[in-house]
Motif scaffolding. Structure first.
Motif, PDB file in Angstrom:
ATOM      1  N   ARG A   1       0.833  -1.220   0.000  1.00 58.87           N
ATOM      2  CA  ARG A   1       0.000   0.000   0.000  1.00 58.87           C
ATOM      3  C   ARG A   1       0.862   1.262   0.000  1.00 58.87           C
ATOM      4  O   ARG A   1       0.497   2.272  -0.598  1.00 58.87           O
ATOM      5  N   ARG A   2       1.998   1.207   0.681  1.00 60.83           N
ATOM      6  CA  ARG A   2       2.898   2.361   0.724  1.00 60.83           C
ATOM      7  C   ARG A   2       3.548   2.578  -0.642  1.00 60.83           C
ATOM      8  O   ARG A   2       3.636   3.695  -1.130  1.00 60.83           O
ATOM      9  N   VAL A   3       3.981   1.498  -1.277  1.00 56.35           N
ATOM     10  CA  VAL A   3       4.683   1.582  -2.555  1.00 56.35           C
ATOM     11  C   VAL A   3       3.724   1.887  -3.705  1.00 56.35           C
ATOM     12  O   VAL A   3       4.017   2.723  -4.557  1.00 56.35           O
ATOM     13  N   GLU A   4       2.588   1.214  -3.738  1.00 53.52           N
ATOM     14  CA  GLU A   4       1.584   1.370  -4.797  1.00 53.52           C
ATOM     15  C   GLU A   4       0.195   1.423  -4.159  1.00 53.52           C
ATOM     16  O   GLU A   4      -0.490   0.410  -4.045  1.00 53.52           O
ATOM     17  N   PRO A   5      -0.249   2.607  -3.732  1.00 52.30           N
ATOM     18  CA  PRO A   5      -1.508   2.736  -2.987  1.00 52.30           C
ATOM     19  C   PRO A   5      -2.752   2.212  -3.710  1.00 52.30           C
ATOM     20  O   PRO A   5      -3.725   1.826  -3.064  1.00 52.30           O
ATOM     21  N   GLU A   6      -2.738   2.196  -5.051  1.00 52.75           N
ATOM     22  CA  GLU A   6      -3.933   1.759  -5.788  1.00 52.75           C
ATOM     23  C   GLU A   6      -4.040   0.240  -5.909  1.00 52.75           C
ATOM     24  O   GLU A   6      -5.058  -0.272  -6.357  1.00 52.75           O
TER      25      GLU A   6
END
Length: 92
Positions: free
Chosen positions: A55-60
């Motif tokens: 979620r931190r790296v790629e929130p979507e």
């Protein structure tokens, strides 16, 4: 090892970023992200921490358990249920 579907994974570089970040984490023994199938195979002590990192790296990107039709988690592409007590399959 467990397999997860990465819903919303839409670029190969995003898959690489996720995989690289997971491999840096303490407690992650193995992590592979397959962009073409939107799947993550991971061996980690704390799956909640893995989800937080994604979620931190790629929130979507959403992380969902990936189950086969027989209810067993697949960690490979074999036809038999790896790690399940249901026995093997036989082909005619």
């Amino acid at each position: 090892m467990k397999k997860y579907r990465l819903k919303g994974l839409d670029c190969a570089s995003c898959a690489i970023k996720i995989e690289e970040e997971l491999k840096k984490q303490d407690g992650v023994k193995f992590a592979v992200v397959n962009f073409s199938t939107s799947e993550l195979v991971v061996d980690a002590e704390d799956i909640d921490r893995v989800v937080e990192t994604i979620r931190r790296v790629e929130p979507e990107v959403e992380v969902e358990p990936h189950e086969s039709g027989d209810g067993c988690m697949r960690t490979d592409r074999s036809y038999g249920p790896r790690g399940c007590d249901s026995g093997g399959y036989s082909l005619p």
